[in-house]
Design an enzyme around this catalytic site. Sequence first.
Site, PDB file in Angstrom:
ATOM      1  CG  ASP A 184      -1.722   7.642   0.296  1.00 40.85           C
ATOM      2  OD1 ASP A 184      -0.527   8.155   0.046  1.00 40.85           O
ATOM      3  OD2 ASP A 184      -2.803   7.510  -0.168  1.00 40.85           O
TER       4      ASP A 184
ATOM      5  CG  ASP B 222      -1.751   1.214   1.319  1.00 38.49           C
ATOM      6  OD1 ASP B 222      -2.517   1.482   0.294  1.00 38.49           O
ATOM      7  OD2 ASP B 222      -2.040   1.620   2.505  1.00 38.49           O
TER       8      ASP B 222
END
Length: 268
Positions: free
Chosen positions: A31, A29
Site C-alpha cells: 500500500d 511494501d
Amino acid sequence: MRDTESDVPQAERAASTVRVEDSDAILFDLDGVLTDTATVHERAWARMFAEFLGGRSGSPDPYTDTDYYTHIDGRPRLEGVRAVLRSRDIDLPEGREDDGPDRATIVGLGRRKNAVFAELMRTEGVRPYPGSVALLDWLGDRSVPMAVVSSSRNAAAVLSAGGLRHRFEVVVDGAVASGRGLAGKPAPDTYLYAAALLGAAPSRTTVVEDAISGVRAGRAGGFRVTGVDRGVGRRDLFANGADHVVDDLAELIGPASSRPGPADREVP
C-alpha cells in the site's frame, strides 16, 4: 508539502547512487508503494475513528491526518488501533478474535475499519502506480526475485484487484505473519522471513517502503532500504534509515544493459 532536494542534506542526497539492480532480491511494501491503496486505507481509518471518537463522552481529540502517519502507517491493523487509543488515554478491552465491527473492543474497531476499507475498495477499485508497474516489468525482464511484504491482511485481494498477484513468487502479509508468529513492522521479522523464502541475504536485498515503520524494519534487518516519498517526506525517510529516496519507482529503472536478462545469460 514534500521536501525539495534543497531541504535534504547533501550527504543524504548522495545515497541516490544506490542501484536496485545490484540487489539479489527486492522486497516491496504494498500500500503506497505498488498500489494507490494507502490513501484508501487512510480514508477508512479516518471514517472509522471519526465515528468512534465522535460518539465518545468527554470530547476526545478528533482524529487527524497526523494520527495516521504517527500511529498507524505501516503497522499491523490492531497495533494501529491500540496506538491511536493510547494517544487519547482510551482504554478498551482487547476483545475476542470473532468480535464483529459493532463491538467496542480493539478487535471490533479493527474489523470496523476493515469493513470500511472493503467498501471503498469495491466502489473505487485498486490502481497500481504506473511507475511501479514499469519497475516491476523491468525487474521481471531481468529475472530479479521479488516479494511483497505487507502488514495488511488484505494484501492478496489488493494484488489480485490490481492485476499484480502473478508477478510475485512470495507474499508475506498480515495473515502469514499472524500464522507464523512474526512480529509486525517496525520489527524486521516479516522482511527477514520473505528474504529467507527467496534464498537472499539481507545485505544483498533491497526493501522498498513508503512508511517510517517499514523503513525502520528494513534497517533493523540489515537490508538496503529505498524509500518512496508518497507524503511522509524525504528527510524523515532518510532520518529513519533509508539509503535512497525517490518520488516514483520508475526512477529506479537502470540502463537496459545494467543486468543480463534470461536471453543474455550463458546456456550451460
